[in-house]
Scaffold this active site. Sequence first.
Site, short mmCIF file in Angstrom:
data_model
loop_
_atom_site.label_atom_id
_atom_site.label_comp_id
_atom_site.label_asym_id
_atom_site.label_seq_id
_atom_site.Cartn_x
_atom_site.Cartn_y
_atom_site.Cartn_z
N TYR A 165 -2.03 -0.39 10.44
CA TYR A 165 -2.05 -0.72 9.00
C TYR A 165 -0.72 -0.32 8.35
O TYR A 165 -0.11 -1.11 7.63
CB TYR A 165 -3.22 0.02 8.34
CG TYR A 165 -3.45 -0.31 6.88
CD1 TYR A 165 -3.95 -1.55 6.50
CD2 TYR A 165 -3.17 0.62 5.88
CE1 TYR A 165 -4.16 -1.85 5.15
CE2 TYR A 165 -3.39 0.33 4.54
CZ TYR A 165 -3.89 -0.90 4.18
OH TYR A 165 -4.10 -1.20 2.85
N SER B 297 0.85 -1.20 0.00
CA SER B 297 0.00 0.00 0.00
C SER B 297 0.88 1.25 0.00
O SER B 297 2.06 1.18 0.42
CB SER B 297 -0.85 -0.02 1.27
OG SER B 297 -1.51 1.21 1.44
N1 LIG Z 1 -8.72 -0.78 -1.22
C1 LIG Z 1 -7.74 0.11 -1.05
O1 LIG Z 1 -7.93 1.33 -0.98
C2 LIG Z 1 -6.31 -0.37 -0.95
C3 LIG Z 1 -5.27 0.55 -1.08
C4 LIG Z 1 -3.97 0.13 -0.98
C5 LIG Z 1 -3.70 -1.21 -0.75
N2 LIG Z 1 -4.72 -2.10 -0.61
C6 LIG Z 1 -4.38 -3.49 -0.33
O2 LIG Z 1 -4.86 -4.29 -1.40
C7 LIG Z 1 -5.20 -5.59 -0.90
C8 LIG Z 1 -6.59 -5.95 -1.36
O3 LIG Z 1 -7.49 -4.98 -0.83
P1 LIG Z 1 -9.03 -4.93 -1.27
O4 LIG Z 1 -9.40 -3.51 -1.33
O5 LIG Z 1 -9.26 -5.81 -2.43
O6 LIG Z 1 -9.70 -5.55 0.06
P2 LIG Z 1 -10.99 -6.45 0.21
O7 LIG Z 1 -11.46 -6.25 1.60
O8 LIG Z 1 -11.94 -6.22 -0.90
O9 LIG Z 1 -10.41 -7.94 0.04
C9 LIG Z 1 -9.57 -8.53 0.99
C10 LIG Z 1 -9.80 -10.04 0.96
O10 LIG Z 1 -8.90 -10.64 1.90
C11 LIG Z 1 -9.61 -11.70 2.56
N3 LIG Z 1 -9.02 -12.00 3.85
C12 LIG Z 1 -9.01 -11.22 4.96
N4 LIG Z 1 -8.45 -11.88 5.99
C13 LIG Z 1 -8.06 -13.09 5.51
C14 LIG Z 1 -7.44 -14.22 6.09
N5 LIG Z 1 -7.10 -14.25 7.39
N6 LIG Z 1 -7.20 -15.30 5.31
C15 LIG Z 1 -7.56 -15.30 4.01
N7 LIG Z 1 -8.18 -14.27 3.41
C16 LIG Z 1 -8.43 -13.18 4.15
C17 LIG Z 1 -11.03 -11.14 2.71
O11 LIG Z 1 -11.97 -12.18 2.97
C18 LIG Z 1 -11.23 -10.45 1.38
O12 LIG Z 1 -11.78 -11.34 0.41
C19 LIG Z 1 -5.04 -5.51 0.62
O13 LIG Z 1 -3.81 -6.05 1.00
C20 LIG Z 1 -5.08 -4.03 0.91
O14 LIG Z 1 -4.39 -3.70 2.09
C21 LIG Z 1 -6.01 -1.72 -0.72
#
Ligand SMILES: NC(=O)c1ccc[n+]([C@@H]2O[C@H](COP(=O)([O-])OP(=O)(O)OC[C@H]3O[C@@H](n4cnc5c(N)ncnc54)[C@H](O)[C@@H]3O)[C@@H](O)[C@H]2O)c1
Length: 303
Positions: free
Chosen positions: A189, A176
């Site tokens: 985070y 991130s």
């Molecule tokens: N959405 C944003 O703004 C953003 C920005 C920067 C980085 N990210 C990173 O991108 C990645 C994906 O984010 P997203 O927005 O798609 O999130 P999201 O919440 O849509 O998806 C995350 C997925 O991870 C799964 N998960 C959570 N805990 C788990 C566990 N213990 N075991 C297995 N699966 C598990 C959840 O069930 C979910 O399906 C993350 O690492 C997030 O930190 C997101």
Amino acid sequence: MGEFTVVSFFTGMFWAMVYWVVAIFQFFVPPPRKDVSGKIVLITGAGSGIGQKLSIEFAKLGCSVVGWDISTDGLSKTGSLMSDERMTSQWHPYKCDITDRHRVYEVAEKVQEDVGCVDILINNAGIVTGKKFLDCRDEMIIKTMEVNTIAHFWTLKAFLPGMIDRDSGHVVTVASGAGLFGMPGQCDYAASKFAAVGLTEALYCELEYSKSTGVKTTVVCPYYIDTGMFKGVETPLLPMIKSDDAVNQIVDAVLRNKTMLLMPRIVYFLYYLKGLMPAKTAFLTGNASGTMASMDTFRGRVD
Ligand SMILES: NC(=O)c1ccc[n+]([C@@H]2O[C@H](COP(=O)([O-])OP(=O)(O)OC[C@H]3O[C@@H](n4cnc5c(N)ncnc54)[C@H](O)[C@@H]3O)[C@@H](O)[C@H]2O)c1
């Protein structure tokens, strides 16, 4: 490695400069995309957001996609979004809580038996607390570190040895922008994402140092993306990235073996600038742009 000598120092520095020039050139003229059809891609957090869309995109590219998630409903939804039979036949969902290392090793063995050796590992699953430091419950701090960082150690232990043996593979870390810059409301985070960035950078150096250069690494540091994970945040100057756009850029970075992908592009400039600024100037710049207040309206996933 070899002994330090003046000659080895200047030879090393010469090649370092050559690669710098090549990298600047490739920033404007990207190298060709590699062919990944027939490869096995494992994506954690494949049941939602970025992981779901990455699963579909890699299936479109002809990969066998192994999706891991704690949510079986999420995994079923991903399968149902695969548009044709060819894609569905390439989809291999497994329920796996990646914070349970014994379960990770167990499911990794099953994947090896059922599907084969993983060529591309995408550590994508992530969670966010979204509260100020003193309001974060201990359990959420631990969980955040476990999902966003420590789980990467378990999946790497499971799949990296095979990649090193074959001198071929790719490790992708979806970190991130919070892994490069700190801001209020993101202490746990940011700690987890800085650690994920550090892990990937150190691993990259280890692979280079041991000449396992066939195994590539990519660390992805996006700003907010509109998946719902950061629902409620207000971003006055930089709008949230569209998830389709983020996914296209991640796939492109993997296919071109890019070591680091920052999104949007202005973050490359801000990251270098941060290294030159005093901490107060960096804070005041973030504050003037409204970024420091962005988490004040955070609601996150309420579903
Ligand atoms: N959405 C944003 O703004 C953003 C920005 C920067 C980085 N990210 C990173 O991108 C990645 C994906 O984010 P997203 O927005 O798609 O999130 P999201 O919440 O849509 O998806 C995350 C997925 O991870 C799964 N998960 C959570 N805990 C788990 C566990 N213990 N075991 C297995 N699966 C598990 C959840 O069930 C979910 O399906 C993350 O690492 C997030 O930190 C997101």
